[in-house]
Structures are given as structure tokens and as C-alpha cells.
Enzyme design. Structure first.
Site: not given
Ligand code: NOJ
Length: 731
Positions: A272
Site C-alpha cells: 500500500d
Molecule cells: C491507500 C489505500 O489504502 C489503498 O487502498 C489505495 O489503493 C492506495 N492508497 C493508492 O491510492
């Protein structure tokens, strides 16, 4: 079976020619500042400008860009990658396309309420068609986190609190995004996220720690990921949280042991956003280099946005801390993924401006969005058959969502075509004679604050109406990432509006907008009718009108339990049995709160129709079920009402005595049936030993012989069970 990534000679010929920097580059994922679209959904870290990003692509230092959109500019990025970088490796273009692209479908939690995985597969397919037309190869969806605590805001992105329902929707969404052929120009790579137990963050606080029993991890939180992998998902995203002290993004036992080892996952593991960097804030890594080593060694292939892999992997390999073969294996997976979707044959795949301009899908996707939205609504209550409404009634549409267009999409909609959003007012007017000339529309209050004279205007409109449609709920930004709440209730200004309107005595239909289960209070809880509408997407107004006026009969069921009170959280229907359950005539020294029973106000699986559905007793064909046999369960379901219905018939089981305390009930099957007035159908479910399996006290997985109860019922608390005995293995 997991999908494999076929060996490709082009990949094998590239790897020996790559420098360490180029290899680390393929493992880096960066914000697409060439086509910057959504810089505000993530905190800014190492954000470069467009020129720098293109320079990195040219230097072979970037394998994937994310959250940009547009075919034309995407072609330019790809041209630089294939024509100007030394090895000409194409880039992957990823984005958070969660529940629709231009056409916005209901939030995933809402769509789960349809209990129709096929519907989710179709909306995911439509999403893939629109996203790939807009220059995107890969989506960071589906979120398959099980959310048992409604304080957590990200439950809106998943399928709710139940494992079985979660698995069915996880698999359906993966199939829908990726389609039958990965190389097709409209196939969108799927990502099961967030691995794992993100929904179990303590106190429902986003990013918080997770302390969890191995059995709960294996029986509740891992299965939807397994279902996604088995459905062919080729990417998994790691979670931000730690699990029993080990951050998920550096968790060797889970990333390598379970995912690669036990499940034979062949795709890529992406972090993430800056999750490797956050190992330092967790206090698990001492510095950047240490964080890189821990994350990569645990099994994280791709690093999102921190830049750590580019900065530290080459030196870690040179110093021998990370073996070259391990680096090559990760690079091979990324390159093979690119090959598998056809990027080495046609780097401009999904980057066709003509296809982007062609909106011939629009009508079909709008119809699908409307259908998905009406199938997602849940009728909690309908006293006196107030719904459906007569079109000649004098209706007052009251509330801050009545005309609103800013809270239609729900969280994580980055690319929706706002010009096509349909408000409640527009939807109701379109459904009423003369454009709704007799419809009165009053805001009454703001989303969070009172409006000058708002309540007075609302009360006046309510007094003159035959019925009030009260559109209240959570503002959109109350759910989604970093949106945890301690009180899962309406904002006080809206509650005050509801109380004043109810006091007029005019019957009230509450249209609830929500990204989680709510603890309903006062006049909202006590309204004559309550329709849960979540965030329904582009076609909100039309879909709500379809249900309000009975052109479509509600058929959704709750994928989350609505508690009596916020303080019950985490409350979920399939909780383990306590030694002191409440009994109808015995409440002292029992598991209950002073104020409330250990129950939901509206349980998981609950939802009314406009018909009158009756369930006959659950029967079992034979109460003795051989170890390799099946329990065959049946019930007759009858619509004795005057309107056709779609009924969600649910199968629950309970294991009476086991080596670990078992849930009071667990969903094991469901079927959505259309029943005409007067029609009766026999429904049959079969349960094998695998359906009764769990993580046993000794850590092994499987069923245990003994007696089980089974219910074929309209909700998680309804019905009387039939019993069967799973006999021990012979010999
Ligand atoms: C943080 C989020 O937790 C995740 O779900 C997302 O895909 C990423 N950022 C990218 O934007």
C-alpha cells in the site's frame, strides 16, 4: 486454482541484460504526475513533477505509474518507455477504480446487499471496459477486507461482515475486472487488498494495531483473499496494519508462507502507499535501508511511492543482504505480468484515444447502474405498507441529500462523470406526472449544520404533505480511508430535523444514506418506513424512485448488522457463543449490556420486500451424514402477498460442540428467488464436510464429527433449525 504467469522468452532474455537499477526500477510504483488526477487521495510523499516522472521512465527506473487517466497522455508515457528507455520495457498504468469509472456503481458494501455476486461481476466488467478505455491497465480493487466493526470507515469498500458473502463477492469482482482473457484490450488487472486483517484494526481506528487469534485470521480474514486468488487475481496489496506485532507489509509468514507457499500465488505483491516507509514509524525498521530489506525479504515485490526500492535494493543486493535470485524472481513476476496482459506485443494496449472517445457503452452502463442501485437498497421497515408510494400522493422530499449531487458517489470515486449524476429530486420528478409539479423539496438543514429557517420550512412542507420522504444520513466523507467514527449516528443537525418533521404526525419514509451500519436513534429509528440506500452512484435518483413507487420491489439484505447503539461495536452476527447467553426469561448475569441485549436492531441478512414471504420448516433429508457425504437441506418458501418479490433465502449452520468455541450461526449459502404472488418454491442446499471446516484447536483445518443445526431462513436470527450429525470417518 490460482492463475499462473506463463514463462515468456522475452522476459528471460531481458533479466540478464538489466542493471540492478533497472531491476529495482521495475519494482517501483509512483504517482502518475504526467496525468495527475487524484493527488489528494494520498498524503504527498516523494511527489515528483511530470518532467521528473518522464525522466525516470526514460531511465528505466519506474515500472508502474498510478492514479492518472487519459489515453492520449498515456500513449506518450508509454512511447517514452518503449522508444527512449534503454531496454524498452513498457510501464503498467494502475489506478484506484473501485466501484465504477465514468459510470459510478453503488459502493461495494451497498452492492453486497444485493446478495447477487453476478451483479458485482457485471458492474466490475463495465468498470473495466470504461477504465481500460481511459488508459488504465490495473485497478487497486477489489477490497476484500471483512469489516466487523462499523466504526471503521473502510467497510464501505468491501462486502461487509460475513466471510461467505465476502468470498463470493471477492471472486465475482476479480472475474468481472479481469474478464475471460487477460490480453483483451478491456481486461483490467485486479488487486485483492488489503492483505490482511485490515478490517480488524483495534477499536475500528484506521491504521491501528491488530491483535488477532490465528483461528480468526484463518477462518475470517484470509478466506476472501484466497477466493480472489483462486478466481485469478494477479495482484495482492499489503495492508498498513501490523498483525500481532508484525507489520503486514513485512510479514514473511503471511506474504511468503501463506500467500506464496500455501496458496501458490503467482502474481505480484504490491505495497500500500508508502507502507514500507511506515515500517519505520511502526518502530519495526530502524531506517530506510532496513525497511527495504524487511519488506522485500518478507515478500513484497513492488514498493508504492516511497522510492525505497530504487534507493536501497541495489546496495542490498550488492552487499549480499538480498540474493540476486530473489530480486530476479520479483522482477520476473512483474515482467511476466506485463507479458500476460499483452504489453510486450502491444505496449499501446488500452491506450486508444478513439476508444476513449467512444461512449457507445454509456446507455447500457447507465441501465446497469440503475439496476445495481435498486438491487442494493434494503427495506428495513415498512409499517402499514406505507411503501410503495402512490404517485398521486402529496410528497414532501426533505433533507440535506434531497438535491445534493456531492454525496452520491461514495468514497473512492476518482473519475466519475458528474454531469450524469441524478439527484433524488431529479429522480423523483422524472417518475412523477407533470415533472412532479406537486412535489415539495426542502433541504431542512445542511449535512452537519442547521440552516437558518430550515426546520420551519421542513415542518411547513411536512404538514401539507401526505407523506414525507426524509433523505438523511452520513456525508460521503464520513466513510472511506481514515474515516473512523466513535459514534455511528447521524450528525445532530440532521437528527434534529428528523425529530421536528416526525412531530408533525405526517408519515415518514427515511431514505438513509450511509457507508456503514448505523445506530439509528429517535425519530429516524421510529419512522414508519426505512430504506437503506448507501451511496448508490450515478443513477441514485432514478433507482430510488423505482423503489419508492414500486416499479422495482426492494430485494436487498443487510451485509452488516445494524446495532442498537454505537457502544456495541464491534458487533457481528456470527460471534462466538458465550457461556452466559441471554435467555428470554433470564437476563441477570447474562451477556447483555445494561441498556441493550446482545443483539442487533436489524440483523445481518434482514430486508423486507413488498410481498409477504413465508418460510416452511427447514428439513434435512437424512440426519445421519457420512464423513464424505452431504447434508441435504430443504425448505419451501411462499409468497402469499399480492406483489411479486425477489427473496434472498439464506442457509446458516451452527456446530454444537467443537474443539474451539464456534459462532452462534454462520452463513453457508444463499439463493435469490423470484416469486410471483401465490407462488411457492422448494429451495435446496447441500453441505459437505468442507463447508463445515474451521481452524481446530490443534491449528489444523477441517470439520469435526458431531451434531450441527441448520436454518433456511430470511435473516441471521430467524427460523427454527433442523439438525444433522456428521458421522466420523469409517475405518
Ligand atoms: C491507500 C489505500 O489504502 C489503498 O487502498 C489505495 O489503493 C492506495 N492508497 C493508492 O491510492
Amino acid at each position: 486454482m490460482p492463475t499462473t504467469l506463463p514463462a515468456d522468452p522475452r522476459v528471460e532474455s531481458l533479466i540478464p541484460r538489466m542493471t540492478l537499477e533497472e531491476k529495482a526500477g521495475q519494482l517501483g510504483v509512483f504517482a502518475d504526475m504526467v496525468r495527475p488526477f487524484a493527488p489528494d487521495v494520498n498524503p504527498e510523499t516523494n511527489v515528483r513533477n511530470a518532467t521528473e516522472v518522464l525522466e525516470q521512465v526514460r531511465a528505466g527506473r519506474v515500472g508502474t505509474l498510478f492514479n492518472g487517466v487519459g489515453a492520449e497522455a498515456g500513449r506518450e508515457i508509454q512511447r517514452v518507455a518503449v522508444e527512449e528507455s534503454r531496454l524498452g520495457i513498457p510501464v503498467l498504468l494502475a489506478a484506484d477504480v473501485i466501484h465504477g469509472m465514468r459510470t459510478v456503481f453503488p459502493i461495494p458494501l451497498g452492492e453486497a446487499a444485493s446478495f447477487e455476486p453476478d451483479l458485482a461481476e457485471r458492474t466490475a466488467r463495465a468498470t473495466a471496459i470504461e477504465a481500460t478505455a481511459a488508459g488504465i491497465h490495473w485497478t487497486y480493487a477489489p477490497a476484500v477486507d471483512i469489516a466487523r466493526d462499523q466504526r471503521w470507515g473502510r467497510g464501505a469498500e468491501g462486502a461487509g461482515e460475513d466471510v461467505y458473502l465476502g468470498c463470493r463477492f471477492a471472486a465475482a469482482r476479480v472475474r468481472g475486472f479481469q474478464g475471460p482473457d487477460l490480453r483483451a484490450h478491456d481486461s483490467l488487472l485486479a488487486t485483492a487488498k488489503h492483505f490482511v486483517a485490515y478490517g480488524a484494526v483495534s477499536a475500528g481506528l484506521d491504521y491501528n494495531f491488530v491483535e488477532i487469534a490465528e483461528g480468526t485470521l484463518r477462518d475470517v480474514h484470509l478466506p476472501p483473499f484466497k477466493a480472489a486468488v483462486d478466481a485469478g487475481a494477479l495482484a495482492v496489496m499489503t495492508a498498513f496494519n501490523d498483525i500481532n506485532g508484525i507489520p503486514a507489509s513485512a510479514n514473511h509468514a503471511l506474504l511468503t508462507g501463506v500467500l506464496r507457499g500455501e496458496w501458490a500465488f503467482a502474481g505480484v505483491v504490491v505495497s500500500d502507499y508508502t507502507a514500507d516507509m511506515e515500517l519505520i514509524a511502526h518502530g519495526y525498521a530502524a531506517d530506510e535501508r532496513h525497511a527495504t530489506e524487511l519488506a522485500f525479504s518478507a515478500g513484497m515485490d513492488l514498493s508504492m511511492q516511497s522510492g525505497f526500492y530504487a534507493a536501497h535494493l541495489p546496495a542490498l543486493v550488492e552487499s549480499g543482504r538480498i540474493p540476486m535470485e530473489k530480486l530476479d524472481a520479483a522482477v520476473r513476476r512483474v515482467l511476466s505480468l506485463k507479458a500476460a496482459i499483452g504489453l510486450f506485443d502491444d505496449p499501446y494496449r488500452s491506450l486508444d484515444p478513439a476508444r476513449e472517445a467512444d461512449a457507445s457503452w454509456r446507455e447500457a452502463h447507465e441501465a446497469l447502474a440503475r439496476d445495481a442501485a435498486r438491487r442494493s437498497m434494503v427495506l428495513l421497515k415498512n409499517e402499514g405498507g406505507l411503501l410503495p408510494l402512490r404517485r398521486d400522493a402529496r410528497i414532501a422530499l426533505i433533507g440535506p441529500f434531497a438535491r445534493d449531487l456531492d454525496n452520491i458517489e461514495g468514497c473512492w470515486t476518482l473519475f466519475g462523470d458528474r454531469s450524469r449524476y441524478v439527484s433524488l429530486e431529479a429522480g423523483l420528478r422524472a417518475a412523477l406526472p407533470d415533472g412532479g409539479a406537486r412535489l415539495r423539496v426542502v433541504d431542512g438543514c445542511g449535512l452537519e449544520a442547521p440552516l437558518q429557517g430550515g426546520i420551519e420550512a421542513a415542518v411547513a412542507a411536512a404538514r401539507e404533505a401526505d407523506v414525507v420522504v426524509l433523505a438523511v444520513g452520513e456525508p460521503q466523507r464520513y466513510s472511506g480511508e481514515a474515516q473512523s467514527r466513535t459514534q455511528i449516528v447521524l450528525p445532530p443537525a440532521q437528527q434534529a430535523l428528523a425529530e421536528a418533521v416526525a412531530a408533525t404526525g405526517t408519515p415518514v419514509v427515511v431514505l438513509l444514506r450511509n457507508g456503514r451500519a448505523l445506530a439509528l436513534q429517535g425519530a429516524v429509528r421510529d419512522a414508519q418506513a426505512i430504506l437503506v440506500t448507501w451511496f448508490l452512484g450515478s443513477q441514485t435518483g432514478h433507482a430510488v424512485a423505482d423503489v419508492l413507487f414500486g416499479d422495482y420491489g426492494p430485494s436487498g439484505r443487510l451485509p452488516v448488522s445494524f446495532p442498537h447503539d454505537s457502544g456495541q461495536q464491534p458487533y457481528f452476527y456470527n460471534h462466538p457463543r458465550t457461556g452466559r447467553p441471554e435467555l428470554p426469561d433470564m437476563k441477570e448475569f447474562k451477556a447483555r449490556w445494561r441498556e441493550h441485549p446482545h443483539q442487533a436492531l436489524y440483523p445481518f441478512g434482514h430486508g423486507l420486500t413488498y410481498g409477504q414471504v413465508e418460510y416452511g420448516p427447514t428439513t434435512v433429508e437424512s440426519p445421519a451424514v457420512a464423513w464424505d457425504g452431504e447434508a441435504v437441506l430443504r425448505a419451501t418458501v411462499r409468497n402469499s402477498g399480492t406483489r411479486g418479490v425477489e427473496e434472498v433465502v439464506q442457509l446458516y449452520v451452527h456446530d454444537r460442540v467443537a474443539s474451539r468455541v464456534r459462532p452462534v450461526r454462520e452463513l453457508k449459502g444463499f439463493a435469490k428467488l423470484a416469486l410471483q404472488p401465490g407462488e411457492a418454491r422448494e429451495v435446496e442446499f447441500r453441505l459437505s464436510r468442507a463447508d463445515l471446516a474451521f481452524t481446530r484447536a490443534d491449528g489444523t483445518q477441517g470439520a469435526e464429527p458431531g451434531w450441527f443445526d441448520a436454518w433456511i431462513a430470511p435473516s441471521a436470527v430467524a427460523g427454527e433449525p433442523a439438525a444433522f450429525e456428521l458421522l466420523p470417518p469409517q475405518g
